[in-house]
Design a protein around this motif. Structure first.
Motif, PDB file in Angstrom:
ATOM      1  N   PHE A   1       0.845  -1.197   0.000  1.00 49.64           N
ATOM      2  CA  PHE A   1       0.000   0.000   0.000  1.00 49.64           C
ATOM      3  C   PHE A   1       0.880   1.246   0.000  1.00 49.64           C
ATOM      4  O   PHE A   1       2.056   1.195   0.347  1.00 49.64           O
ATOM      5  CB  PHE A   1      -0.930   0.014   1.214  1.00 49.64           C
ATOM      6  N   GLY A   2       0.258   2.383  -0.380  1.00 55.07           N
ATOM      7  CA  GLY A   2       1.023   3.611  -0.550  1.00 55.07           C
ATOM      8  C   GLY A   2       0.696   4.722   0.428  1.00 55.07           C
ATOM      9  O   GLY A   2       1.337   5.780   0.387  1.00 55.07           O
ATOM     10  N   ASP A   3      -0.290   4.503   1.313  1.00 55.81           N
ATOM     11  CA  ASP A   3      -0.574   5.514   2.344  1.00 55.81           C
ATOM     12  C   ASP A   3      -1.339   4.866   3.482  1.00 55.81           C
ATOM     13  O   ASP A   3      -1.659   3.667   3.453  1.00 55.81           O
ATOM     14  CB  ASP A   3      -1.328   6.715   1.762  1.00 55.81           C
ATOM     15  N   TYR A   4      -1.661   5.684   4.501  1.00 56.69           N
ATOM     16  CA  TYR A   4      -2.278   5.147   5.709  1.00 56.69           C
ATOM     17  C   TYR A   4      -3.753   4.825   5.541  1.00 56.69           C
ATOM     18  O   TYR A   4      -4.363   4.222   6.419  1.00 56.69           O
ATOM     19  CB  TYR A   4      -2.051   6.110   6.879  1.00 56.69           C
ATOM     20  N   LYS A   5      -4.331   5.202   4.410  1.00 60.93           N
ATOM     21  CA  LYS A   5      -5.695   4.795   4.078  1.00 60.93           C
ATOM     22  C   LYS A   5      -5.691   3.492   3.280  1.00 60.93           C
ATOM     23  O   LYS A   5      -6.727   3.028   2.840  1.00 60.93           O
ATOM     24  CB  LYS A   5      -6.391   5.899   3.285  1.00 60.93           C
ATOM     25  N   LEU A   6      -4.506   2.926   3.108  1.00 62.29           N
ATOM     26  CA  LEU A   6      -4.282   1.670   2.392  1.00 62.29           C
ATOM     27  C   LEU A   6      -4.696   1.777   0.925  1.00 62.29           C
ATOM     28  O   LEU A   6      -5.297   0.856   0.358  1.00 62.29           O
ATOM     29  CB  LEU A   6      -4.997   0.505   3.091  1.00 62.29           C
ATOM     30  N   LYS A   7      -4.327   2.881   0.313  1.00 65.19           N
ATOM     31  CA  LYS A   7      -4.524   3.029  -1.126  1.00 65.19           C
ATOM     32  C   LYS A   7      -3.377   2.361  -1.878  1.00 65.19           C
ATOM     33  O   LYS A   7      -2.306   2.128  -1.318  1.00 65.19           O
ATOM     34  CB  LYS A   7      -4.603   4.512  -1.503  1.00 65.19           C
ATOM     35  N   LYS A   8      -3.590   2.084  -3.149  1.00 65.51           N
ATOM     36  CA  LYS A   8      -2.619   1.391  -3.984  1.00 65.51           C
ATOM     37  C   LYS A   8      -1.284   2.136  -4.001  1.00 65.51           C
ATOM     38  O   LYS A   8      -1.237   3.362  -3.999  1.00 65.51           O
ATOM     39  CB  LYS A   8      -3.168   1.262  -5.405  1.00 65.51           C
TER      40      LYS A   8
ATOM     41  N   GLU B   1       3.275   8.419  -0.626  1.00 66.07           N
ATOM     42  CA  GLU B   1       4.118   8.905   0.471  1.00 66.07           C
ATOM     43  C   GLU B   1       4.777   7.761   1.232  1.00 66.07           C
ATOM     44  O   GLU B   1       5.871   7.906   1.753  1.00 66.07           O
ATOM     45  CB  GLU B   1       3.290   9.747   1.438  1.00 66.07           C
ATOM     46  N   ARG B   2       4.101   6.622   1.294  1.00 69.17           N
ATOM     47  CA  ARG B   2       4.590   5.505   2.097  1.00 69.17           C
ATOM     48  C   ARG B   2       4.813   4.270   1.241  1.00 69.17           C
ATOM     49  O   ARG B   2       4.282   4.158   0.127  1.00 69.17           O
ATOM     50  CB  ARG B   2       3.568   5.146   3.201  1.00 69.17           C
ATOM     51  N   LEU B   3       5.578   3.340   1.781  1.00 69.32           N
ATOM     52  CA  LEU B   3       5.731   2.009   1.231  1.00 69.32           C
ATOM     53  C   LEU B   3       5.351   1.044   2.374  1.00 69.32           C
ATOM     54  O   LEU B   3       6.141   0.808   3.275  1.00 69.32           O
ATOM     55  CB  LEU B   3       7.163   1.765   0.765  1.00 69.32           C
ATOM     56  N   ILE B   4       4.121   0.543   2.331  1.00 69.75           N
ATOM     57  CA  ILE B   4       3.578  -0.303   3.396  1.00 69.75           C
ATOM     58  C   ILE B   4       3.471  -1.726   2.861  1.00 69.75           C
ATOM     59  O   ILE B   4       2.729  -1.984   1.912  1.00 69.75           O
ATOM     60  CB  ILE B   4       2.210   0.223   3.862  1.00 69.75           C
ATOM     61  N   MET B   5       4.226  -2.638   3.466  1.00 69.93           N
ATOM     62  CA  MET B   5       4.322  -4.011   2.974  1.00 69.93           C
ATOM     63  C   MET B   5       3.737  -4.987   3.980  1.00 69.93           C
ATOM     64  O   MET B   5       4.099  -4.964   5.170  1.00 69.93           O
ATOM     65  CB  MET B   5       5.780  -4.355   2.701  1.00 69.93           C
ATOM     66  N   ILE B   6       2.822  -5.834   3.527  1.00 67.01           N
ATOM     67  CA  ILE B   6       2.213  -6.873   4.344  1.00 67.01           C
ATOM     68  C   ILE B   6       2.826  -8.197   3.917  1.00 67.01           C
ATOM     69  O   ILE B   6       2.834  -8.534   2.735  1.00 67.01           O
ATOM     70  CB  ILE B   6       0.687  -6.944   4.133  1.00 67.01           C
ATOM     71  N   PHE B   7       3.342  -8.957   4.876  1.00 60.85           N
ATOM     72  CA  PHE B   7       3.982 -10.227   4.494  1.00 60.85           C
ATOM     73  C   PHE B   7       3.817 -11.269   5.596  1.00 60.85           C
ATOM     74  O   PHE B   7       3.379 -10.979   6.703  1.00 60.85           O
ATOM     75  CB  PHE B   7       5.459 -10.010   4.170  1.00 60.85           C
ATOM     76  N   LYS B   8       4.192 -12.503   5.219  1.00 56.55           N
ATOM     77  CA  LYS B   8       4.135 -13.595   6.189  1.00 56.55           C
ATOM     78  C   LYS B   8       5.252 -14.582   5.900  1.00 56.55           C
ATOM     79  O   LYS B   8       5.934 -14.475   4.880  1.00 56.55           O
ATOM     80  CB  LYS B   8       2.779 -14.270   6.180  1.00 56.55           C
TER      81      LYS B   8
END
Length: 258
Positions: free
Chosen positions: A237-244, A251-258
């Motif tokens: 995701f690219g921001d704190y609203k979890l947009k693409k 602004e952000r680089l948010i990565m979800i992983f397992k």
């Protein structure tokens, strides 16, 4: 609270020791660190936690680790959402402050993020650019492996990092920020694959100088490290609203992983 290097590459540090290369040891334990970054957007941070926990669909009373928790503001809010939370950080001063908020389902401890936890967690959050501060690049891979080993079989981890491309495109080379009558003179630049932030100021007749240094890690860098660590990247995701995520605009680089 976008904490891009334009205003606040917020992170929580490593063990204080005599190694002068470990700049984070003294800076994160300094009261001036908390003065400079005191005006943070807590509501935005809470909305991010709301969105993240909803997206992950964590079970009730899930065991959550806030890795590099600072003084614990996100850990405290996650606990208020009903989760069993551990906050970990290498700044002893920050942990001492955070422990004032401890309860039966909220605990804080001094911990090096390169080391695996004995406990396993349903979710591990590494928030607001609390990664990439080590002098040795291998330590970043070691940290990813430690996160992986500290997850339960079905657990998720989240790294919220700055979007380096966007940061460099919008970098403010110099500014003066006045907080509590202290003039912080700030310079920012890219050097040897790191984003530097030089901070100079005077207080009570004494001059101070601190340097923040963050590895300019791109999505590609993280993908390569995660592959080597045996980590499966689930979503970006690219921001704190979890947009693409958009490489140049987010602004952000948010990565979800397992």
């Amino acid at each position: 609270m976008s904490d891009s290097t334009n205003n606040n590459p917020e992170a929580s540090g490593q063990i204080p020791n005599s190694n002068p290369k470990n700049w984070f040891a003294s800076w994160f334990n300094s009261p001036y660190y908390h003065i400079l970054y005191k005006e943070r957007n807590y509501r935005e941070a809470q909305l991010f936690m709301d969105n993240l926990t909803h997206y992950l669909n964590l079970p009730e009373k899930a065991k959550v680790l806030d890795l590099a928790c600072g003084k614990g503001r996100h850990a405290i809010y996650l606990n208020q959402l009903g989760f069993n939370v551990v906050g970990a950080d290498l700044s002893e001063n920050s942990i001492l402050e955070a422990q004032k908020n401890s309860n039966e389902t909220l605990h804080f401890q001094v911990h090096d993020m390169r080391e695996t936890f004995e406990d396993k967690f349903d979710a591990i959050f590494n928030l607001f650019t609390s990664f990439g501060y080590f002098e040795n690049d291998e330590d970043n891979l070691t940290t990813l492996k430690a996160i992986k080993e500290s997850l339960t079989e079905y657990g998720f981890a989240v790294i919220d990092f700055m979007n380096v491309t966007n940061v460099l495109n919008t970098l403010v080379p110099e500014e003066v920020k006045t907080v509590d009558e202290i003039d912080f003179h700030i310079k920012r630049y890219l050097k040897d694959g790191h984003i530097y932030k030089e901070i100079d100021f005077e207080d009570q007749g004494q001059k101070f100088h601190f340097t923040e240094k963050v590895k300019a890690l791109t999505l590609k860098d993280f993908e390569e490290m995660m592959e080597e660590a045996g980590i499966f990247l689930l979503d970006i995701f690219g921001d704190y609203k979890l947009k693409k995520f958009h490489k140049t605009e987010s602004e952000r680089l948010i990565m979800i992983f397992k």
